[in-house]
Structure formats: C-alpha cells, structure tokens
Design a protein around this motif. Structure first.
Motif, PDB file in Angstrom:
ATOM      1  N   LYS A  48      -2.668  -4.710  -5.905  1.00  0.00           N
ATOM      2  CA  LYS A  48      -2.528  -3.963  -7.170  1.00  0.00           C
ATOM      3  C   LYS A  48      -3.643  -2.945  -7.354  1.00  0.00           C
ATOM      4  N   PRO A  49      -4.931  -3.326  -7.219  1.00  0.00           N
ATOM      5  CA  PRO A  49      -5.969  -2.289  -7.332  1.00  0.00           C
ATOM      6  C   PRO A  49      -5.944  -1.282  -6.171  1.00  0.00           C
ATOM      7  N   VAL A  50      -5.483  -1.710  -4.996  1.00  0.00           N
ATOM      8  CA  VAL A  50      -5.359  -0.767  -3.880  1.00  0.00           C
ATOM      9  C   VAL A  50      -4.301   0.278  -4.225  1.00  0.00           C
ATOM     10  N   ARG A  51      -3.153  -0.158  -4.728  1.00  0.00           N
ATOM     11  CA  ARG A  51      -2.105   0.787  -5.112  1.00  0.00           C
ATOM     12  C   ARG A  51      -2.575   1.675  -6.271  1.00  0.00           C
ATOM     13  N   ALA A  52      -3.326   1.102  -7.211  1.00  0.00           N
ATOM     14  CA  ALA A  52      -3.859   1.893  -8.327  1.00  0.00           C
ATOM     15  C   ALA A  52      -4.794   2.986  -7.809  1.00  0.00           C
ATOM     16  N   GLY A  67      -4.758 -11.658   8.969  1.00  0.00           N
ATOM     17  CA  GLY A  67      -3.583 -12.321   9.527  1.00  0.00           C
ATOM     18  C   GLY A  67      -2.701 -12.927   8.448  1.00  0.00           C
ATOM     19  N   PRO A  68      -2.160 -14.122   8.707  1.00  0.00           N
ATOM     20  CA  PRO A  68      -1.226 -14.741   7.758  1.00  0.00           C
ATOM     21  C   PRO A  68      -1.804 -14.924   6.357  1.00  0.00           C
ATOM     22  N   ALA A  69      -3.100 -15.082   6.252  1.00  0.00           N
ATOM     23  CA  ALA A  69      -3.722 -15.314   4.942  1.00  0.00           C
ATOM     24  C   ALA A  69      -3.648 -14.087   4.034  1.00  0.00           C
ATOM     25  N   THR A  70      -3.522 -12.898   4.616  1.00  0.00           N
ATOM     26  CA  THR A  70      -3.566 -11.678   3.807  1.00  0.00           C
ATOM     27  C   THR A  70      -2.390 -10.731   4.045  1.00  0.00           C
ATOM     28  N   ILE A  71      -1.482 -11.084   4.937  1.00  0.00           N
ATOM     29  CA  ILE A  71      -0.417 -10.154   5.307  1.00  0.00           C
ATOM     30  C   ILE A  71       0.471  -9.771   4.125  1.00  0.00           C
ATOM     31  N   ARG A  72       0.752 -10.681   3.204  1.00  0.00           N
ATOM     32  CA  ARG A  72       1.599 -10.344   2.050  1.00  0.00           C
ATOM     33  C   ARG A  72       0.959  -9.256   1.191  1.00  0.00           C
ATOM     34  N   GLN A  73      -0.337  -9.368   0.944  1.00  0.00           N
ATOM     35  CA  GLN A  73      -1.023  -8.351   0.158  1.00  0.00           C
ATOM     36  C   GLN A  73      -1.085  -7.028   0.927  1.00  0.00           C
ATOM     37  N   SER A  74      -1.242  -7.110   2.240  1.00  0.00           N
ATOM     38  CA  SER A  74      -1.255  -5.892   3.056  1.00  0.00           C
ATOM     39  C   SER A  74       0.091  -5.188   2.968  1.00  0.00           C
ATOM     40  N   ALA A  76       2.242  -5.383   0.573  1.00  0.00           N
ATOM     41  CA  ALA A  76       2.396  -4.864  -0.793  1.00  0.00           C
ATOM     42  C   ALA A  76       1.536  -3.622  -1.030  1.00  0.00           C
ATOM     43  N   SER A  77       0.524  -3.405  -0.206  1.00  0.00           N
ATOM     44  CA  SER A  77      -0.365  -2.252  -0.344  1.00  0.00           C
ATOM     45  C   SER A  77       0.155  -0.997   0.333  1.00  0.00           C
ATOM     46  N   LEU A  78       1.150  -1.142   1.184  1.00  0.00           N
ATOM     47  CA  LEU A  78       1.624  -0.020   1.994  1.00  0.00           C
ATOM     48  C   LEU A  78       2.418   1.005   1.206  1.00  0.00           C
TER      49      LEU A  78
END
Length: 129
Positions: A48-52, A67-74, A76-78
């Motif tokens: 969210k702050p990355v997209r902002a 990796g798997p721990a952060t891929i969902r946020q990555s 969502a940032s694209l």
C-alpha cells in the motif's frame, strides 16, 4: 542486497522505492537515492505505501529477496501491465513454494489473456481493459 539493487537502479536512471526491515537503513537508502523508503515491519501490507509512493501506478521492476514470505506483497506492488519481479532469494524462510498464478487471480481478464494466449500458440488478443 537492497543497497546493491538501489545503486544499479540509480545508475540506470530508475526512480526507486526501497523497502527495509531496519529503520536505521532508511537514511542511508534515501542518501543513496531512494525516492521513498518503506519499513515492511512497520507496514505489514507494505504494498500500500509502495503503491502510494508511485501515485497508485505500482512499480515496474521489483527485486524480490524474501521469497514466499513476501511474494504476495511484491505482486500487489507491481504496475498492472508492465510489472516484473526478479526473484533472487528466499531470505524470508519457510516453504519454498510460491503460487506464481497468484497475480492472475487479481489481474484484469484482458491482461491474463495477453499473458497466456501466446503460450497456447494462438495470436495474442487485443486488450481493451
């Protein structure tokens, strides 16, 4: 790794949004040229702050080390149409399983067709969404 990736991106003229888990790195990342720095421990939904920071456009290139721990946020940032992830590590630990189809469940249907049609051997359709 974040310092190295930032320096390469800066050399290539990119606008950089960096993430870190250590608040003390924020100043150094900014001095090295990051336009914005997000502490992902302070912001578990750090996309969210990355997209902002990108006026809701999202990032076009992302260096993924968690990796798997952060891929969902990555994911969502694209940026929706041109985002790419360079997966270079699994520093987040845990399982090495990653659901690479995750983005297709949230992307527009047209984007999905553009991505998969060439794989199926048919000409790519025109995307209108």
């Amino acid at each position: 790794m974040s310092f190295f990736a930032l320096q390469i991106a800066q050399t290539l003229g990119a606008t950089v949004v960096a993430t870190t888990s250590i608040s003390e790195k924020t100043d150094r990342l900014t001095k090295l040229g990051a336009t914005a720095v997000v502490n992902h421990r302070d912001h578990p939904d750090w996309s969210k702050p990355v997209r902002a920071a990108t006026n809701e456009e999202g990032v076009h290139r992302l260096v993924e080390v968690g990796g798997p721990a952060t891929i969902r946020q990555s994911l969502a940032s694209l940026a929706r149409r041109s985002g790419e992830i360079a997966l270079i590590g699994f520093a987040g630990g845990g399982s090495t399983a990653i659901d690479f189809w995750e983005g297709t469940r949230t992307a527009a249907r047209g984007s999905f067709l553009l991505m998969t049609t060439p794989v199926a051997g048919s000409p790519a359709p025109t995307c209108t969404n």
